[in-house]
Design a protein around this motif. Structure first.
Motif, PDB file in Angstrom:
ATOM      1  N   VAL A 118       0.785  -1.461  -0.222  1.00  0.00           N
ATOM      2  CA  VAL A 118       0.108  -0.053  -0.074  1.00  0.00           C
ATOM      3  C   VAL A 118       0.921   1.080   0.085  1.00  0.00           C
ATOM      4  N   ALA A 119       2.131   1.067  -0.027  1.00  0.00           N
ATOM      5  CA  ALA A 119       3.186   2.354  -0.237  1.00  0.00           C
ATOM      6  C   ALA A 119       2.812   3.110  -1.467  1.00  0.00           C
ATOM      7  N   GLU A 120       3.137   4.292  -1.208  1.00  0.00           N
ATOM      8  CA  GLU A 120       2.825   5.533  -2.358  1.00  0.00           C
ATOM      9  C   GLU A 120       4.273   5.964  -2.896  1.00  0.00           C
ATOM     10  N   ASN A 121       4.640   6.011  -3.952  1.00  0.00           N
ATOM     11  CA  ASN A 121       5.883   6.642  -4.519  1.00  0.00           C
ATOM     12  C   ASN A 121       7.015   5.793  -3.839  1.00  0.00           C
ATOM     13  N   GLY A 122       6.885   4.441  -4.221  1.00  0.00           N
ATOM     14  CA  GLY A 122       7.725   3.511  -3.757  1.00  0.00           C
ATOM     15  C   GLY A 122       9.237   3.758  -3.802  1.00  0.00           C
ATOM     16  N   SER A 123       9.575   3.921  -5.260  1.00  0.00           N
ATOM     17  CA  SER A 123      10.964   4.246  -5.494  1.00  0.00           C
ATOM     18  C   SER A 123      11.377   5.006  -4.652  1.00  0.00           C
ATOM     19  N   SER A 124      10.927   6.488  -4.493  1.00  0.00           N
ATOM     20  CA  SER A 124      11.404   7.491  -3.891  1.00  0.00           C
ATOM     21  C   SER A 124      11.688   7.225  -2.136  1.00  0.00           C
ATOM     22  N   LEU A 125      10.670   6.629  -1.857  1.00  0.00           N
ATOM     23  CA  LEU A 125      10.574   6.125  -0.381  1.00  0.00           C
ATOM     24  C   LEU A 125      11.463   5.275  -0.106  1.00  0.00           C
ATOM     25  N   PHE A 126      11.717   4.303  -0.857  1.00  0.00           N
ATOM     26  CA  PHE A 126      12.798   3.465  -0.667  1.00  0.00           C
ATOM     27  C   PHE A 126      14.250   4.030  -0.587  1.00  0.00           C
ATOM     28  N   ASN A 127      14.515   4.987  -1.575  1.00  0.00           N
ATOM     29  CA  ASN A 127      15.730   5.511  -1.667  1.00  0.00           C
ATOM     30  C   ASN A 127      15.894   6.300  -0.529  1.00  0.00           C
TER      31      ASN A 127
END
Length: 453
Positions: free
Chosen positions: A310-319
């Motif tokens: 359910v995460a939004e903007n997964g790539s930027s959140l992970f980085n």
């Protein structure tokens, strides 16, 4: 592990179940407090009573409430424990006497196929005599009279349990296969830690494939640290669920303080620690404090981001999380950061595989020859400084311990070796010798000067 018979301890809240559990296992494993409802999840431990060995289960206080409520979900755990047990100990409070809830539990137990032993706790002195007489009306036979707090009546409890538990019929322990190295190390001790409501209990339930731990929208459901044995692809794992840890300034309640202390003790017991983050909340300062506590104890650390489905903007959140970890935990570079979903089970197999690989690095030992060949190259590439014009001479390096790996550096004037150079050596050991991101300890040692006197 031996296949021990199982004994469940049940009863209404605050009759002394956890106190009896601690008495039987010989340790203060379960949290105990005067207020009712301290225990929520069922906790298991190996017990021994006058040579009679068995597995004992501490359960939450049985309450007759709606199944969807928290007490109702706790009751379902108690019912599952009774169904699993070879015999159940039904505890009553002899001093308080029989209350309507005791009678309700007795009616339920009389319909169970599990043998029941009625136990009158707090029976020391004359204050419990009337309660013991009232207990005869429950229809479960004569109660065993004991005091769990003071250890009185354990012989009578042994005699009551003996007909239901066969000490000679226990299955022998399985021998570890000689060609399987992971059996030699024992089960992987894996603790799941994090802030409240990160999904720690839900994740463990998904691993086990059953509702073993109580979950729900309420924050702070888990209080005790619960250890559960599990097999993953034929490899033993001991999963440890812990209470959520809030900021120290917010923890005022005595029971929450006990829960946090229990969680910190679980970190010390573990080999690999998984810091579980909530993808909907990101990384907070409290997460870094929890991670630092694990690293200070020398545990191998993995960061897992839960609720990734359910995460939004997964790539930027992970980085962003990876960058914040690199900055906030500068003492350990390259921590494994994984994404999981306790709701769907995605990423769990990868998490467990990385945990086993991390334990292998945490347990790694490097031979003195290989270590010093690397050490000579590292010193040649970057010689130590000469503070005050006096050269620091580094002689050799040896590995003194594992789990976590610890090294001893011998040389002259090593007390003047800057921390920046020590970090250079530690980072090189991690990078070049296969230790990855596990904590590495470096101790400096100078030879004794025979002219000191």
């Amino acid at each position: 592990m031996p296949n021990l018979p199982v004994v469940a301890i049940i009863g209404r809240p605050n009759v002394g179940k956890s106190t009896l559990f601690n008495r039987l296992v010989g340790k203060k494993l379960a949290l105990v407090d005067d207020r009712p409802g301290v225990t929520r999840d069922r906790r298991e431990g190996d017990a021994s009573l006058i040579g009679l060995d068995f597995r004992v289960i501490d359960t939450a206080g049985y309450e007759d409430q709606d199944a969807a409520s928290l007490p109702g979900r706790m009751r379902q755990q108690t019912e599952a424990a009774v169904a699993q047990a070879d015999v159940a100990l039904f505890l009553i409070d002899a001093r308080a006497g029989i209350v309507p809830l005791d009678a309700e539990i007795a009616r339920w137990l009389r319909g169970s196929t599990t043998p029941i032993v009625l136990v009158a706790n707090k029976a020391e002195g004359r204050a419990g005599e009337s309660g013991i007489i009232e207990a005869l009306g429950l229809g479960l036979g004569d109660p065993v009279q004991l005091s769990a707090e003071h250890g009185e009546g354990m012989g009578e409890l042994f005699e009551a349990l003996l007909p239901h538990l066969e000490p000679d019929g226990q299955a022998p322990a399985e021998e570890a296969p000689e060609d399987e190295e992971f059996y030699e190390q024992g089960p992987l001790k894996l603790a799941i830690i994090g802030r409240p409501n990160a999904g720690k209990s839900t994740l463990i339930n998904r691993m086990l494939g059953e509702e073993r731990l109580i979950t729900g929208p309420e924050a702070g459901i888990t209080r005790d640290s619960i250890a559960i044995d599990w097999m993953w692809e034929g490899r033993p794992v001991r999963l440890i669920d812990t209470a959520g840890m809030r900021k120290r300034a917010l923890v005022q309640d005595k029971l929450e303080k006990l829960s946090v202390a229990d969680a910190l003790h679980a970190i010390d017991f573990a080999e690999v620690v998984v810091l579980l983050l909530d993808a909907t909340r990101g990384l907070e300062a409290q997460d870094l404090r929890i991670a630092d506590a694990a690293l200070q104890e020398g545990r191998a650390l993995i960061v897992a981001i839960n609720k990734w489905d359910v995460a939004e903007n997964g790539s930027s959140l992970f980085n962003g999380i990876r960058s914040a970890l690199e900055e906030g935990l500068s003492q350990v570079k390259g921590l494994p950061v994984l994404t999981v979903s306790a709701a769907t089970g995605k990423g769990i197999d990868t998490l467990i595989k990385v945990a086993f690989d991390t334990r292998e690095a945490w347990s790694r030992r490097v031979g003195t020859g290989e270590l010093n060949r690397w050490f000579e190259k590292a010193v040649d590439a970057n010689p130590p400084p000469a503070p005050g014009g006096k050269r620091i001479k580094l002689r050799y390096l040896t590995q003194a311990k594992t789990r976590p790996p610890g090294f001893v550096l011998f040389g002259t004037r090593v007390d003047q070796l800057p921390m920046s150079y020590q970090r250079y050596l530690i980072n090189g050991i991690r990078r070049d010798l296969g230790f990855g991101a596990v904590p590495v300890r470096l101790t400096l040692r100078a030879p004794k000067n025979p002219f000191d006197r």
